[in-house]
Design a protein around this motif. Sequence first.
Motif, PDB file in Angstrom:
ATOM      1  N   HIS A   1      29.321  30.969  27.576  1.00 49.49           N
ATOM      2  CA  HIS A   1      29.196  32.019  28.593  1.00 49.49           C
ATOM      3  C   HIS A   1      28.936  31.416  29.982  1.00 49.49           C
ATOM      4  N   PRO A   2      29.423  32.076  31.036  1.00 48.72           N
ATOM      5  CA  PRO A   2      29.183  31.584  32.391  1.00 48.72           C
ATOM      6  C   PRO A   2      27.735  31.802  32.804  1.00 48.72           C
ATOM      7  N   ARG A   3      27.400  31.359  33.976  1.00 53.85           N
ATOM      8  CA  ARG A   3      26.033  31.537  34.459  1.00 53.85           C
ATOM      9  C   ARG A   3      25.670  33.011  34.496  1.00 53.85           C
ATOM     10  N   LEU A   4      24.449  33.317  34.132  1.00 58.06           N
ATOM     11  CA  LEU A   4      24.046  34.716  33.964  1.00 58.06           C
ATOM     12  C   LEU A   4      24.152  35.514  35.246  1.00 58.06           C
ATOM     13  N   GLU A   5      23.947  34.911  36.396  1.00 56.07           N
ATOM     14  CA  GLU A   5      24.046  35.681  37.629  1.00 56.07           C
ATOM     15  C   GLU A   5      25.464  36.152  37.917  1.00 56.07           C
ATOM     16  N   ARG A   6      26.447  35.568  37.237  1.00 49.77           N
ATOM     17  CA  ARG A   6      27.834  35.987  37.407  1.00 49.77           C
ATOM     18  C   ARG A   6      28.314  36.832  36.236  1.00 49.77           C
ATOM     19  N   ALA A   7      27.445  37.071  35.263  1.00 55.93           N
ATOM     20  CA  ALA A   7      27.880  37.690  34.018  1.00 55.93           C
ATOM     21  C   ALA A   7      28.336  39.125  34.206  1.00 55.93           C
ATOM     22  N   ARG A   8      27.640  39.902  35.035  1.00 60.35           N
ATOM     23  CA  ARG A   8      27.987  41.315  35.145  1.00 60.35           C
ATOM     24  C   ARG A   8      29.426  41.496  35.620  1.00 60.35           C
ATOM     25  N   ARG A   9      29.842  40.733  36.624  1.00 58.92           N
ATOM     26  CA  ARG A   9      31.213  40.851  37.116  1.00 58.92           C
ATOM     27  C   ARG A   9      32.213  40.455  36.040  1.00 58.92           C
ATOM     28  N   PHE A  10      31.898  39.413  35.297  1.00 61.84           N
ATOM     29  CA  PHE A  10      32.785  38.947  34.245  1.00 61.84           C
ATOM     30  C   PHE A  10      32.919  39.996  33.144  1.00 61.84           C
ATOM     31  N   ILE A  11      31.798  40.629  32.780  1.00 71.62           N
ATOM     32  CA  ILE A  11      31.824  41.679  31.771  1.00 71.62           C
ATOM     33  C   ILE A  11      32.736  42.812  32.210  1.00 71.62           C
ATOM     34  N   VAL A  12      32.622  43.206  33.472  1.00 70.21           N
ATOM     35  CA  VAL A  12      33.410  44.330  33.971  1.00 70.21           C
ATOM     36  C   VAL A  12      34.904  44.021  33.911  1.00 70.21           C
ATOM     37  N   VAL A  13      35.276  42.802  34.288  1.00 75.31           N
ATOM     38  CA  VAL A  13      36.696  42.424  34.255  1.00 75.31           C
ATOM     39  C   VAL A  13      37.214  42.395  32.819  1.00 75.31           C
ATOM     40  N   MET A  14      36.438  41.810  31.901  1.00 79.07           N
ATOM     41  CA  MET A  14      36.866  41.782  30.503  1.00 79.07           C
ATOM     42  C   MET A  14      36.936  43.186  29.928  1.00 79.07           C
ATOM     43  N   ASP A  15      35.987  44.027  30.308  1.00 83.05           N
ATOM     44  CA  ASP A  15      35.990  45.394  29.821  1.00 83.05           C
ATOM     45  C   ASP A  15      37.231  46.142  30.302  1.00 83.05           C
ATOM     46  N   ALA A  16      37.677  45.858  31.526  1.00 79.44           N
ATOM     47  CA  ALA A  16      38.903  46.479  32.028  1.00 79.44           C
ATOM     48  C   ALA A  16      40.100  46.065  31.175  1.00 79.44           C
ATOM     49  N   GLY A  17      40.129  44.798  30.771  1.00 80.61           N
ATOM     50  CA  GLY A  17      41.209  44.342  29.905  1.00 80.61           C
ATOM     51  C   GLY A  17      41.184  45.020  28.546  1.00 80.61           C
ATOM     52  N   ALA A  18      39.998  45.136  27.958  1.00 81.04           N
ATOM     53  CA  ALA A  18      39.886  45.805  26.667  1.00 81.04           C
ATOM     54  C   ALA A  18      40.254  47.276  26.781  1.00 81.04           C
ATOM     55  N   LEU A  19      39.815  47.918  27.859  1.00 84.92           N
ATOM     56  CA  LEU A  19      40.154  49.325  28.080  1.00 84.92           C
ATOM     57  C   LEU A  19      41.665  49.522  28.106  1.00 84.92           C
ATOM     58  N   ALA A  20      42.356  48.660  28.826  1.00 81.56           N
ATOM     59  CA  ALA A  20      43.806  48.772  28.946  1.00 81.56           C
ATOM     60  C   ALA A  20      44.500  48.583  27.605  1.00 81.56           C
ATOM     61  N   LEU A  21      44.122  47.548  26.885  1.00 79.14           N
ATOM     62  CA  LEU A  21      44.784  47.253  25.612  1.00 79.14           C
ATOM     63  C   LEU A  21      44.502  48.323  24.570  1.00 79.14           C
TER      64      LEU A  21
ATOM     65  N   GLY B   1      49.303  48.156  33.886  1.00 76.48           N
ATOM     66  CA  GLY B   1      49.026  49.193  34.864  1.00 76.48           C
ATOM     67  C   GLY B   1      47.626  49.762  34.738  1.00 76.48           C
ATOM     68  N   VAL B   2      47.171  49.998  33.503  1.00 76.90           N
ATOM     69  CA  VAL B   2      45.810  50.502  33.291  1.00 76.90           C
ATOM     70  C   VAL B   2      44.781  49.489  33.789  1.00 76.90           C
ATOM     71  N   PHE B   3      45.008  48.229  33.461  1.00 77.51           N
ATOM     72  CA  PHE B   3      44.088  47.175  33.912  1.00 77.51           C
ATOM     73  C   PHE B   3      44.051  47.106  35.438  1.00 77.51           C
ATOM     74  N   ALA B   4      45.222  47.146  36.068  1.00 76.89           N
ATOM     75  CA  ALA B   4      45.287  47.055  37.526  1.00 76.89           C
ATOM     76  C   ALA B   4      44.574  48.240  38.183  1.00 76.89           C
ATOM     77  N   LEU B   5      44.754  49.433  37.625  1.00 83.81           N
ATOM     78  CA  LEU B   5      44.096  50.603  38.199  1.00 83.81           C
ATOM     79  C   LEU B   5      42.587  50.508  38.063  1.00 83.81           C
ATOM     80  N   ARG B   6      42.115  50.055  36.921  1.00 81.39           N
ATOM     81  CA  ARG B   6      40.664  49.914  36.717  1.00 81.39           C
ATOM     82  C   ARG B   6      40.090  48.877  37.676  1.00 81.39           C
ATOM     83  N   VAL B   7      40.748  47.745  37.807  1.00 79.29           N
ATOM     84  CA  VAL B   7      40.255  46.697  38.708  1.00 79.29           C
ATOM     85  C   VAL B   7      40.309  47.170  40.161  1.00 79.29           C
ATOM     86  N   ALA B   8      41.389  47.868  40.536  1.00 76.95           N
ATOM     87  CA  ALA B   8      41.491  48.391  41.896  1.00 76.95           C
ATOM     88  C   ALA B   8      40.385  49.406  42.177  1.00 76.95           C
ATOM     89  N   ALA B   9      40.067  50.233  41.181  1.00 76.01           N
ATOM     90  CA  ALA B   9      38.996  51.212  41.355  1.00 76.01           C
ATOM     91  C   ALA B   9      37.666  50.521  41.603  1.00 76.01           C
TER      92      ALA B   9
END
Length: 210
Positions: free
Chosen positions: A84-104, A186-194
């Motif tokens: 896992h990356p440094r904990l202070e960067r974890a929240r952003r990383f979680i959000v990006v991965m969650d966007a990918g899972a949401l899309a798939l 497209g779903v991933f891009a919309l979530r990240v853009a939001a």
Amino acid sequence: MFPDLPVEPVLEVAGVFVGAMSGALAAVRKQFDVFGIMVLAWAAGLGGGVLRDVLIGAVPPVGISDLRLMAAALAGGLVMYFGHPRLERARRFIVVMDAGALALFSVVGTVKGLEYGTTAVAAVVVGVLTGVGGGMLRDLLTGEVPVVLHHRQLYAVPALLGALATVGLWRLDLAGAVGLTAVAVGVFALRVAALRFHLNAPGPWRGGGR
């Protein structure tokens, strides 16, 4: 008849792996032990699929029967446990991965609903629930308000649009590898853009007065 979809298993495995990584990383942030990390990986990676299968009558649910998907969840959890990356960067990383899972998951869940003979409306509902289900379980198990319910974030809306687009491709007989992958992107891009531009759903209506 729905065309052969070799891309669907690939998307589902990828979704489980990415979702499991987000769950495991959320557990790392909460200082869970190794067992808790793996439980969160399973919940985030497979929780939405279990909910989907219960709703459409697919027995037993993939979360306890599909060794391929269970292995993907385990692998995602182990990757985050050891790297896992440094904990202070974890929240952003979680959000990006969650966007990918949401899309798939929103795409795969809709396809599976259609394959089981549900109506278009039911398939859309199943797709949305598959997309948001794992993230909701992850947040609940870590003591957070599920992201789909707070801050008016565009979370369920991208999943809804992705499910609708998938049903549209089904009806046009265009739901092949290219079409489904394009919807997921497209779903991933919309979530990240939001997230990037703070695009929010409307809050409670306050009427015409002040």
